[in-house]
Design a protein around this motif. Sequence first.
Motif, PDB file in Angstrom:
ATOM      1  N   MET A   1     -72.170 -76.418  -9.985  1.00  0.00           N
ATOM      2  CA  MET A   1     -73.043 -75.579  -9.152  1.00  0.00           C
ATOM      3  C   MET A   1     -73.036 -76.118  -7.726  1.00  0.00           C
ATOM      4  SD  MET A   1     -76.511 -74.458 -11.165  1.00  0.00           S
ATOM      5  CE  MET A   1     -76.961 -76.055 -11.787  1.00  0.00           C
ATOM      6  N   ASP A   2     -73.027 -75.204  -6.773  1.00  0.00           N
ATOM      7  CA  ASP A   2     -73.067 -75.652  -5.388  1.00  0.00           C
ATOM      8  C   ASP A   2     -74.505 -75.972  -4.971  1.00  0.00           C
ATOM      9  OD1 ASP A   2     -74.312 -73.229  -4.831  1.00  0.00           O
ATOM     10  OD2 ASP A   2     -72.506 -72.283  -4.086  1.00  0.00           O
ATOM     11  N   THR A   3     -74.653 -76.501  -3.780  1.00  0.00           N
ATOM     12  CA  THR A   3     -75.965 -76.945  -3.296  1.00  0.00           C
ATOM     13  C   THR A   3     -76.964 -75.797  -3.249  1.00  0.00           C
ATOM     14  OG1 THR A   3     -74.805 -78.558  -1.945  1.00  0.00           O
ATOM     15  CG2 THR A   3     -77.098 -78.180  -1.419  1.00  0.00           C
ATOM     16  N   THR A   4     -76.529 -74.645  -2.761  1.00  0.00           N
ATOM     17  CA  THR A   4     -77.429 -73.494  -2.671  1.00  0.00           C
ATOM     18  C   THR A   4     -77.937 -73.093  -4.052  1.00  0.00           C
ATOM     19  OG1 THR A   4     -76.056 -72.738  -0.843  1.00  0.00           O
ATOM     20  CG2 THR A   4     -77.649 -71.179  -1.694  1.00  0.00           C
ATOM     21  N   GLU A   7     -80.456 -75.636  -5.319  1.00  0.00           N
ATOM     22  CA  GLU A   7     -81.758 -75.442  -4.670  1.00  0.00           C
ATOM     23  C   GLU A   7     -82.484 -74.252  -5.283  1.00  0.00           C
ATOM     24  OE1 GLU A   7     -80.863 -75.162  -0.480  1.00  0.00           O
ATOM     25  OE2 GLU A   7     -80.275 -77.269  -0.401  1.00  0.00           O
ATOM     26  N   LEU A   8     -81.757 -73.174  -5.556  1.00  0.00           N
ATOM     27  CA  LEU A   8     -82.359 -71.992  -6.163  1.00  0.00           C
ATOM     28  C   LEU A   8     -82.858 -72.303  -7.572  1.00  0.00           C
ATOM     29  CD1 LEU A   8     -83.112 -69.007  -6.018  1.00  0.00           C
ATOM     30  CD2 LEU A   8     -80.762 -68.450  -6.673  1.00  0.00           C
ATOM     31  N   LYS A  13     -87.430 -73.106 -11.120  1.00  0.00           N
ATOM     32  CA  LYS A  13     -88.178 -73.926 -12.075  1.00  0.00           C
ATOM     33  C   LYS A  13     -89.618 -74.089 -11.597  1.00  0.00           C
ATOM     34  CE  LYS A  13     -84.468 -76.905 -13.845  1.00  0.00           C
ATOM     35  NZ  LYS A  13     -84.073 -78.318 -13.974  1.00  0.00           N
ATOM     36  N   ASP A  14     -89.791 -74.404 -10.311  1.00  0.00           N
ATOM     37  CA  ASP A  14     -91.139 -74.557  -9.753  1.00  0.00           C
ATOM     38  C   ASP A  14     -91.918 -73.248  -9.834  1.00  0.00           C
ATOM     39  OD1 ASP A  14     -90.691 -77.235  -9.162  1.00  0.00           O
ATOM     40  OD2 ASP A  14     -90.050 -76.835  -7.106  1.00  0.00           O
ATOM     41  N   GLU A  15     -91.243 -72.141  -9.540  1.00  0.00           N
ATOM     42  CA  GLU A  15     -91.894 -70.825  -9.595  1.00  0.00           C
ATOM     43  C   GLU A  15     -92.298 -70.472 -11.030  1.00  0.00           C
ATOM     44  OE1 GLU A  15     -92.778 -68.838  -7.126  1.00  0.00           O
ATOM     45  OE2 GLU A  15     -91.873 -70.046  -5.552  1.00  0.00           O
ATOM     46  N   ILE A  16     -91.446 -70.774 -11.989  1.00  0.00           N
ATOM     47  CA  ILE A  16     -91.740 -70.490 -13.399  1.00  0.00           C
ATOM     48  C   ILE A  16     -92.947 -71.309 -13.851  1.00  0.00           C
ATOM     49  CG2 ILE A  16     -90.898 -70.798 -15.767  1.00  0.00           C
ATOM     50  CD1 ILE A  16     -88.067 -70.038 -14.623  1.00  0.00           C
ATOM     51  N   ILE A  17     -92.972 -72.588 -13.489  1.00  0.00           N
ATOM     52  CA  ILE A  17     -94.108 -73.451 -13.851  1.00  0.00           C
ATOM     53  C   ILE A  17     -95.403 -72.888 -13.278  1.00  0.00           C
ATOM     54  CG2 ILE A  17     -95.142 -75.722 -13.414  1.00  0.00           C
ATOM     55  CD1 ILE A  17     -92.207 -76.844 -13.663  1.00  0.00           C
ATOM     56  N   GLU A  18     -95.357 -72.472 -12.013  1.00  0.00           N
ATOM     57  CA  GLU A  18     -96.555 -71.931 -11.367  1.00  0.00           C
ATOM     58  C   GLU A  18     -96.960 -70.585 -11.962  1.00  0.00           C
ATOM     59  OE1 GLU A  18     -97.878 -70.425  -6.980  1.00  0.00           O
ATOM     60  OE2 GLU A  18     -96.558 -72.174  -7.064  1.00  0.00           O
ATOM     61  N   ALA A  19     -95.997 -69.672 -12.106  1.00  0.00           N
ATOM     62  CA  ALA A  19     -96.296 -68.321 -12.600  1.00  0.00           C
ATOM     63  C   ALA A  19     -96.838 -68.332 -14.030  1.00  0.00           C
ATOM     64  CB  ALA A  19     -95.048 -67.436 -12.521  1.00  0.00           C
ATOM     65  N   LEU A  20     -96.346 -69.256 -14.841  1.00  0.00           N
ATOM     66  CA  LEU A  20     -96.734 -69.286 -16.257  1.00  0.00           C
ATOM     67  C   LEU A  20     -97.777 -70.367 -16.565  1.00  0.00           C
ATOM     68  CD1 LEU A  20     -93.208 -68.785 -17.854  1.00  0.00           C
ATOM     69  CD2 LEU A  20     -94.859 -67.057 -17.140  1.00  0.00           C
ATOM     70  N   ASN A  21     -98.330 -70.964 -15.497  1.00  0.00           N
ATOM     71  CA  ASN A  21     -99.370 -71.991 -15.653  1.00  0.00           C
ATOM     72  C   ASN A  21     -98.946 -73.115 -16.592  1.00  0.00           C
ATOM     73  OD1 ASN A  21    -101.265 -70.684 -13.928  1.00  0.00           O
ATOM     74  ND2 ASN A  21    -101.636 -69.231 -15.591  1.00  0.00           N
ATOM     75  N   LEU A  22     -97.749 -73.627 -16.386  1.00  0.00           N
ATOM     76  CA  LEU A  22     -97.239 -74.726 -17.207  1.00  0.00           C
ATOM     77  C   LEU A  22     -97.512 -76.048 -16.483  1.00  0.00           C
ATOM     78  CD1 LEU A  22     -93.765 -73.143 -18.107  1.00  0.00           C
ATOM     79  CD2 LEU A  22     -95.830 -73.120 -19.495  1.00  0.00           C
ATOM     80  N   GLU A  23     -98.799 -76.281 -16.146  1.00  0.00           N
ATOM     81  CA  GLU A  23     -99.165 -77.430 -15.313  1.00  0.00           C
ATOM     82  C   GLU A  23     -98.703 -78.761 -15.881  1.00  0.00           C
ATOM     83  OE1 GLU A  23    -102.020 -75.388 -16.122  1.00  0.00           O
ATOM     84  OE2 GLU A  23    -102.285 -74.374 -14.203  1.00  0.00           O
ATOM     85  N   ALA A  80     -81.066 -67.675 -11.870  1.00  0.00           N
ATOM     86  CA  ALA A  80     -80.594 -68.071 -10.535  1.00  0.00           C
ATOM     87  C   ALA A  80     -79.349 -67.283 -10.144  1.00  0.00           C
ATOM     88  CB  ALA A  80     -80.310 -69.570 -10.502  1.00  0.00           C
ATOM     89  N   ASP A  81     -78.428 -67.113 -11.090  1.00  0.00           N
ATOM     90  CA  ASP A  81     -77.213 -66.357 -10.829  1.00  0.00           C
ATOM     91  C   ASP A  81     -77.552 -64.912 -10.461  1.00  0.00           C
ATOM     92  OD1 ASP A  81     -74.284 -66.085 -10.860  1.00  0.00           O
ATOM     93  OD2 ASP A  81     -74.628 -64.810 -12.615  1.00  0.00           O
TER      94      ASP A  81
END
Length: 89
Positions: A1-4, A7-8, A13-23, A80-81
Amino acid sequence: MDTTMNELVKELKDEIIEALNLEEMTADDIDENEPLFGEGLGLDSIDALELIVLLEKKYGIKLADPAEGKKIFTSVVSIADYVSKNRKK
């Protein structure tokens, strides 16, 4: 995987944790190649709806076909893809 793409993947992963309240989880706890539903992360259909809302709000992607969503939400890498090819924002 390239850098971009890396990063995505991290961003998703951060968005999924936040959206699904996986604190209790961190991005490092989620294997980007692991299944999101079933034996992997163990998400359910309500979580799938949350992910659809996330893609629409954050990336401007509207999923019209639930079967398409099933394929896209296989893993973080598959999301991501899809986002990298279809994002509007």
